[in-house]
Design a protein around this motif. Sequence first.
Motif, short mmCIF file in Angstrom:
data_model
loop_
_atom_site.label_atom_id
_atom_site.label_comp_id
_atom_site.label_asym_id
_atom_site.label_seq_id
_atom_site.Cartn_x
_atom_site.Cartn_y
_atom_site.Cartn_z
N LYS A 234 47.69 1.49 23.76
CA LYS A 234 46.85 0.38 24.18
C LYS A 234 47.30 -0.15 25.55
O LYS A 234 46.48 -0.44 26.43
CB LYS A 234 46.90 -0.76 23.15
CG LYS A 234 46.07 -1.96 23.58
CD LYS A 234 46.14 -3.11 22.59
CE LYS A 234 45.33 -4.31 23.09
NZ LYS A 234 45.36 -5.45 22.16
N GLN A 235 48.60 -0.26 25.73
CA GLN A 235 49.11 -0.74 27.01
C GLN A 235 48.82 0.26 28.13
O GLN A 235 48.53 -0.13 29.27
CB GLN A 235 50.62 -1.02 26.90
CG GLN A 235 50.97 -2.16 25.99
CD GLN A 235 50.29 -3.46 26.39
OE1 GLN A 235 50.25 -3.82 27.56
NE2 GLN A 235 49.71 -4.15 25.42
N LEU A 236 48.87 1.53 27.81
CA LEU A 236 48.53 2.55 28.81
C LEU A 236 47.08 2.43 29.21
O LEU A 236 46.73 2.56 30.39
CB LEU A 236 48.84 3.94 28.26
CG LEU A 236 48.56 5.12 29.20
CD1 LEU A 236 49.37 5.00 30.49
CD2 LEU A 236 48.84 6.45 28.51
N GLN A 237 46.20 2.20 28.23
CA GLN A 237 44.79 2.04 28.55
C GLN A 237 44.55 0.80 29.40
O GLN A 237 43.77 0.82 30.34
CB GLN A 237 43.95 1.96 27.27
CG GLN A 237 42.45 1.87 27.55
CD GLN A 237 41.66 1.43 26.36
OE1 GLN A 237 42.02 0.49 25.66
NE2 GLN A 237 40.55 2.11 26.12
N LEU A 241 49.89 2.08 33.13
CA LEU A 241 51.27 2.42 33.47
C LEU A 241 52.20 1.94 32.36
O LEU A 241 52.20 0.75 32.02
CB LEU A 241 51.65 1.73 34.79
CG LEU A 241 53.10 1.82 35.28
CD1 LEU A 241 53.43 3.25 35.70
CD2 LEU A 241 53.33 0.85 36.45
N ILE A 242 52.96 2.86 31.76
CA ILE A 242 53.97 2.50 30.76
C ILE A 242 55.21 3.36 30.99
O ILE A 242 55.20 4.32 31.77
CB ILE A 242 53.46 2.69 29.31
CG1 ILE A 242 53.16 4.17 29.03
CG2 ILE A 242 52.26 1.81 29.03
CD1 ILE A 242 52.91 4.47 27.57
N PHE A 243 56.28 3.01 30.27
CA PHE A 243 57.55 3.72 30.42
C PHE A 243 58.12 4.06 29.05
O PHE A 243 58.02 3.26 28.11
CB PHE A 243 58.56 2.87 31.20
CG PHE A 243 58.09 2.51 32.58
CD1 PHE A 243 58.38 3.34 33.65
CD2 PHE A 243 57.36 1.35 32.80
CE1 PHE A 243 57.96 3.01 34.93
CE2 PHE A 243 56.93 1.02 34.08
CZ PHE A 243 57.23 1.86 35.15
N VAL A 433 58.06 7.88 33.11
CA VAL A 433 56.91 7.04 33.42
C VAL A 433 55.64 7.83 33.10
O VAL A 433 55.56 9.04 33.32
CB VAL A 433 56.93 6.60 34.91
CG1 VAL A 433 56.93 7.81 35.85
CG2 VAL A 433 55.75 5.70 35.22
N ILE A 434 54.65 7.13 32.54
CA ILE A 434 53.33 7.70 32.26
C ILE A 434 52.32 6.80 32.95
O ILE A 434 52.33 5.58 32.77
CB ILE A 434 53.03 7.74 30.74
CG1 ILE A 434 54.15 8.46 29.98
CG2 ILE A 434 51.69 8.42 30.49
CD1 ILE A 434 54.00 8.39 28.46
N PHE A 435 51.42 7.39 33.74
CA PHE A 435 50.45 6.56 34.44
C PHE A 435 49.11 7.26 34.60
O PHE A 435 49.02 8.49 34.57
CB PHE A 435 50.98 6.11 35.81
CG PHE A 435 51.38 7.22 36.75
CD1 PHE A 435 50.48 7.73 37.67
CD2 PHE A 435 52.67 7.74 36.71
CE1 PHE A 435 50.86 8.74 38.55
CE2 PHE A 435 53.06 8.74 37.58
CZ PHE A 435 52.15 9.24 38.51
N ARG A 439 43.76 5.83 38.53
CA ARG A 439 43.81 4.37 38.73
C ARG A 439 45.06 3.93 39.48
O ARG A 439 44.99 3.11 40.39
CB ARG A 439 43.74 3.65 37.37
CG ARG A 439 44.00 2.15 37.47
CD ARG A 439 44.00 1.46 36.12
NE ARG A 439 44.43 0.07 36.24
CZ ARG A 439 44.57 -0.77 35.22
NH1 ARG A 439 44.30 -0.37 33.98
NH2 ARG A 439 44.99 -2.01 35.42
N ILE A 440 46.22 4.44 39.10
CA ILE A 440 47.49 4.01 39.67
C ILE A 440 47.90 4.94 40.81
O ILE A 440 48.00 6.15 40.61
CB ILE A 440 48.60 4.00 38.60
CG1 ILE A 440 48.17 3.14 37.38
CG2 ILE A 440 49.90 3.51 39.19
CD1 ILE A 440 47.90 1.69 37.71
#
Length: 497
Positions: A234-237, A241-243, A433-435, A439-440
């Motif tokens: 959900k945070q990635l969506q 960007l998440i870690f 890191v996943i992004f 978008r990023i």
Amino acid sequence: MHRLRTSATLRQLPRAFSYSIPRRNLIATPSRFNSSVEPDSHDRLEEAVAPGVAHLLHVPQESSSSKGDVQNTISDVARSKTRADGILKVGKKESVWAGKEELYLHIDNSTTIKLPYTYLRDSCQCAVCKDQHSKQRSFRTSDIPKDIAPSWINWDGKRLSVRWANDIGGSEAVHESTWDRDFLKKPIFNTHRQHWSANCKPIMWGRAYMERSQHWVSYPDYTADDSKFATAMKQLQRLGLIFVKDVPDSRSMVEAIATRMGPLRNTFYGSTFDVRTVPEAINVAYTNQFLGFHMDLMYMNEPPGYQLLHCLENSCSGGESLFADTFSAAKVMKDRYPEEYKVLCDQRLGYEYRHKDHIYYNERPVFELDSDTDELRHVNYSPPFQSPLPPRDGNGHDTESVNKLRNALAKFTSIIDNEKHIFELKLNPGDCVIFDNRRIVHARREFNASVGSRWLAGAYVDTDALLSRFAVCKNQHPYVWTKKAQKGVVENNRDNN
């Protein structure tokens, strides 16, 4: 065939309601009345509904060419005690009208919808029409008879049921279709639309917000705890960007992290790749030089949707990773510089990769909008791989359009290069890191390759795979996806302004 009782029918209409027609759905009505309606019918209808919307309702009427069709109003049919083909039965007489080729359903005080019989029949989801295991349909739209019509209708205010006459295949067996009110009023065919829920819209962030609220999940939780994995998705969506932290020290871990989300995207770099300094590098990423903001593989027909970078070594001085949210930058441009925003929506940039063994080229606008909603769908930006400006509309270049494009790009880069929009950190061994690559934008500071070493393992996963994963997580962990938006969103908007 019973003669239409227009006056009686009109008295059953609600006294007033407002009517709106959303884009691209089946809520619609004829643009004018049939001229055969009695002269006083129009006046009565205008009295029955809100001023200015009388033309939006349709009152079916009898015609010489419609004999044998379901053409009566529901009130007339309900009064019929004897019909050779049975009584057309309804639960709320004043809420349904059966026309020759469509059904009109007064679904609530604000909405009357038009439902063509072909559409209703095509959307049947019963076990006969859609295999409950494979989820595949058992018929083609072209199989639906042109003269398909109901033999029986029931509407109880929550569910519509229809039994069909002259159904697919001409079978005499009774075939009943049912639809819930919510589907009829606002069908959601594309579950990947970001706007379908307020709690799933992107959170547009700047440095202050991300410094407070970056999302980290441990590798054991990411791989073994479905609820925490769903929260991370959900945070990635929402953030793009998440870690992941505490990743084991193994080159194979980037693949394990990626395939938890979906299949690896294979490219000419391989199914996974290494980012480290090499001599005569074919990519500036494989040097120790400063690497400015960009997105990967914009020259491909379908650029990878998501990128992963797992840090294995990072003992050099420098080499910090930089990230910026282009959706936030696009919003600033749309609000403050609407003309420049439109230029970046309309004009295309070319992206190329030209080497001995690989030649790629594609053109796309910087801001790519959804064709149905005009919402921002993707951002496409990669200066290191940008080609010379392509001619606009195939008509060559003109000074004005080139200058407008340059000025619009200057506005955009000034926003993402502003320190208020840049989130910076130095990845440590064990961090991944996943992004969102559409978008990023990401960048890297120069580092000293003579002392220490820097090694990241990378991988890509396509957008389709993540959209599927997001949807599955929503279904399996709805409590995660229905949590209220974080308090920091309002503060973040202030930070970015």
